[in-house]
Design an enzyme around this catalytic site. Structure first.
Site, PDB file in Angstrom:
ATOM      1  N   ARG A 125      34.387  16.934   2.012  1.00  0.00           N
ATOM      2  CA  ARG A 125      34.339  18.051   3.226  1.00  0.00           C
ATOM      3  C   ARG A 125      33.915  19.437   3.038  1.00  0.00           C
ATOM      4  O   ARG A 125      34.122  20.320   3.657  1.00  0.00           O
ATOM      5  CB  ARG A 125      35.772  18.027   3.863  1.00  0.00           C
ATOM      6  N   LYS A 147      20.215  26.257   5.545  1.00  0.00           N
ATOM      7  CA  LYS A 147      19.917  25.048   6.310  1.00  0.00           C
ATOM      8  C   LYS A 147      19.813  24.015   5.225  1.00  0.00           C
ATOM      9  O   LYS A 147      19.119  24.118   4.353  1.00  0.00           O
ATOM     10  CB  LYS A 147      18.544  25.119   6.975  1.00  0.00           C
ATOM     11  N   GLU A 189       4.434  31.290   3.551  1.00  0.00           N
ATOM     12  CA  GLU A 189       5.867  31.788   3.913  1.00  0.00           C
ATOM     13  C   GLU A 189       6.091  33.339   3.587  1.00  0.00           C
ATOM     14  O   GLU A 189       6.835  33.879   4.329  1.00  0.00           O
ATOM     15  CB  GLU A 189       6.925  30.867   3.312  1.00  0.00           C
ATOM     16  N   LYS A 231      14.931  37.852   4.803  1.00  0.00           N
ATOM     17  CA  LYS A 231      15.495  36.617   5.214  1.00  0.00           C
ATOM     18  C   LYS A 231      17.134  36.742   5.231  1.00  0.00           C
ATOM     19  O   LYS A 231      17.821  36.402   6.310  1.00  0.00           O
ATOM     20  CB  LYS A 231      15.146  35.503   4.598  1.00  0.00           C
ATOM     21  N   GLU A 241      21.108  30.503  14.076  1.00  0.00           N
ATOM     22  CA  GLU A 241      19.889  30.469  14.987  1.00  0.00           C
ATOM     23  C   GLU A 241      20.385  30.418  16.605  1.00  0.00           C
ATOM     24  O   GLU A 241      19.692  29.566  17.109  1.00  0.00           O
ATOM     25  CB  GLU A 241      19.033  29.512  14.702  1.00  0.00           C
ATOM     26  N   ARG A 246      17.090  34.602  14.159  1.00  0.00           N
ATOM     27  CA  ARG A 246      16.666  33.407  12.993  1.00  0.00           C
ATOM     28  C   ARG A 246      15.417  32.730  13.553  1.00  0.00           C
ATOM     29  O   ARG A 246      14.759  32.313  12.589  1.00  0.00           O
ATOM     30  CB  ARG A 246      17.997  32.690  12.701  1.00  0.00           C
ATOM     31  N   ASN A 250      10.693  31.220  12.409  1.00  0.00           N
ATOM     32  CA  ASN A 250       9.966  29.686  12.678  1.00  0.00           C
ATOM     33  C   ASN A 250       8.347  30.326  13.204  1.00  0.00           C
ATOM     34  O   ASN A 250       7.684  29.490  13.601  1.00  0.00           O
ATOM     35  CB  ASN A 250      10.554  29.138  13.815  1.00  0.00           C
ATOM     36  N   HIS A 253       5.697  27.760  13.079  1.00  0.00           N
ATOM     37  CA  HIS A 253       6.173  26.587  12.698  1.00  0.00           C
ATOM     38  C   HIS A 253       5.902  25.419  13.825  1.00  0.00           C
ATOM     39  O   HIS A 253       5.855  24.255  13.817  1.00  0.00           O
ATOM     40  CB  HIS A 253       7.641  26.417  12.348  1.00  0.00           C
ATOM     41  N   HIS A 257       4.396  22.319  13.075  1.00  0.00           N
ATOM     42  CA  HIS A 257       4.881  20.883  13.159  1.00  0.00           C
ATOM     43  C   HIS A 257       4.099  19.860  13.766  1.00  0.00           C
ATOM     44  O   HIS A 257       3.942  18.772  13.329  1.00  0.00           O
ATOM     45  CB  HIS A 257       6.182  21.210  13.811  1.00  0.00           C
ATOM     46  N   HIS A 271       3.452  21.472   4.117  1.00  0.00           N
ATOM     47  CA  HIS A 271       4.029  22.140   5.270  1.00  0.00           C
ATOM     48  C   HIS A 271       3.812  23.779   5.150  1.00  0.00           C
ATOM     49  O   HIS A 271       3.365  24.089   6.240  1.00  0.00           O
ATOM     50  CB  HIS A 271       5.650  22.212   4.757  1.00  0.00           C
TER      51      HIS A 271
HETATM   52  N1  GLY Z   1      13.186  28.160   7.207  1.00  0.00           N
HETATM   53  C1  GLY Z   1      13.601  28.687   8.689  1.00  0.00           C
HETATM   54  C2  GLY Z   1      15.290  29.150   8.439  1.00  0.00           C
HETATM   55  O1  GLY Z   1      15.690  29.258   7.410  1.00  0.00           O
HETATM   56  O2  GLY Z   1      15.762  29.513   9.312  1.00  0.00           O
END
Ligand code: GLY
Length: 372
Positions: A125, A147, A189, A231, A241, A246, A250, A253, A257, A271
């Site tokens: 957990r 993430k 990035e 960040k 997000e 946040r 993107n 993206h 994507h 990517h």
């Molecule tokens: N790569 C986007 C984020 O971490 O929110």
């Protein structure tokens, strides 16, 4: 050396950037190795490349501290972010007797970091993990912010969890062995941070991007530290997000994507390359809406092209039309019912979330770009 705190209540951690960190991991990660006193085994996850490059040195460094590194090694590539490998990794961690107080070390790029982070979110957990990112993309983006995910038949990163690392240790020296193409993909990035929120950083990258790509130490550390500082600030304010903050990360993206989906998430378009081209499209679409000038869109495109990143959609040689790309976007996990938020620019250095974008107009815009 730079230490950047990610200030999350109850889950605060440091991102440390310093040349040579990996060679003295036992000291750098000492707080997260304490639990292993008495000869217990420390779990490391790597891919075959990072294992080949660094395992001997890490084994020796840990052995000198009275610890034994145990390795779980995956094949490089997205295939490792699967249910199958996740199950194997979780079984391995349980067999090692990992506890909630322990920390698993993720040595690799975004694939290893995402896989380990998710395994650590669910094993017992939730146990701890330390990110040791070895690609520029992982250093400036995926290793920070919690993430974690695997890929499934339904798409990329659709099964996962927010699970913050206990520490992120970034050793810029490891980028010395990174192929140039991957270095450029990670640099996309870095440019993203300038474009989305820091005009001065974007201008600095226009002047110094070549030094970053050449891995000149001072320029590289400045680029990594500035990216992570932004960040960290964004993640601390909007970890999950749920606000529009946040989501700014993107930028590029949604277009990107769709391009990755159309090219089969393959080596044809990495990517970071898709994000680079996606940012050009976001800038040009913002100009089409009159939100930035055509000259600013051209400036964004020039910075991306100057880094050797794809900057022209027509040059990709896709055979699809704009509607097909929009169709990929509808399956984006950021889709909200029938609408799709788009990250657009109000200025170079100021992104925002637009919710009034007409997908028919996006398709027409892309049709024009596909043949421009
Ligand atoms: N790569 C986007 C984020 O971490 O929110």
């Amino acid at each position: 050396m730079a230490v950047i705190p990610v200030a999350l209540a109850g889950r605060a951690y440091d991102v440390v950037i310093e040349e040579g960190l990996l060679a003295r991991l036992a000291v750098a990660a000492a707080p997260f190795l304490k639990g292993y006193a008495g000869g217990r085994r420390v779990p490391f996850v790597a891919d075959t490349n990072t294992h080949r490059l660094y395992a001997d040195r890490l084994n020796a460094d840990l052995a000198a501290a009275g610890l034994t590194a145990e390795w779980f090694v995956v094949e490089p590539g997205e295939e490792a972010k699967s249910w199958r490998v996740l199950e194997q990794l979780c079984d391995w961690l349980l067999a090692l007797g990992v506890t909630r107080k322990d920390h698993v070390f993720a040595l690799g790029g975004g694939v290893v970091g995402d896989l380990v982070g998710f395994a650590c979110a669910i094993a017992k957990r939730g146990c701890g993990f330390v990110q040791l990112p070895t690609t520029l993309l992982a250093q400036v983006d995926s290793s920070v912010g919690g993430k974690t995910a695997i890929n499934t038949r339904a798409g990329k990163n659709l099964i996962g969890a927010f699970h913050q690392p206990a520490q992120v240790l970034i050793d810029p020296l490891v980028l010395g062995t990174l192929p140039d193409r991957e270095m450029r993909a990670g640099y996309a990035e870095v440019l993203k941070y300038g474009l989305l929120g820091d005009a001065a950083f974007f201008a600095w990258l226009e002047a110094n991007g070549n030094k970053v790509l050449a891995r000149e130490p001072a320029a590289l550390e400045h680029a990594i530290a500035t990216s992570i500082a932004m960040k960290a600030q964004i993640v601390a304010a909007d970890e999950r997000e749920t606000e529009d903050l946040r989501a700014l990360l993107n930028l590029g993206h949604t277009f990107g994507h769709a391009l990755e989906a159309e090219t089969g998430f393959s080596d044809r378009l990495l990517h970071g390359e898709a994000v680079a081209l996606g940012m050009v499209l976001a800038a040009k679409y913002s100009a089409r809406r009159g939100e930035i000038s055509a000259a600013d869109a051209t400036r964004a495109e020039a910075a991306i092209a100057a880094a050797g990143l794809p900057a022209r959609l027509a040059a990709l040689g896709l055979t699809c039309d704009g509607a097909a790309l929009v169709d990929h976007m509808r399956h984006d996990k950021k889709a909200e019912g029938t609408t799709l938020p788009f990250l657009l620019l109000r200025a170079l250095g100021e992104a925002y979330v637009a919710r009034d974008v007409d997908l028919t107009d996006i398709a027409a815009f892309l049709d024009a770009e596909l043949t421009a």
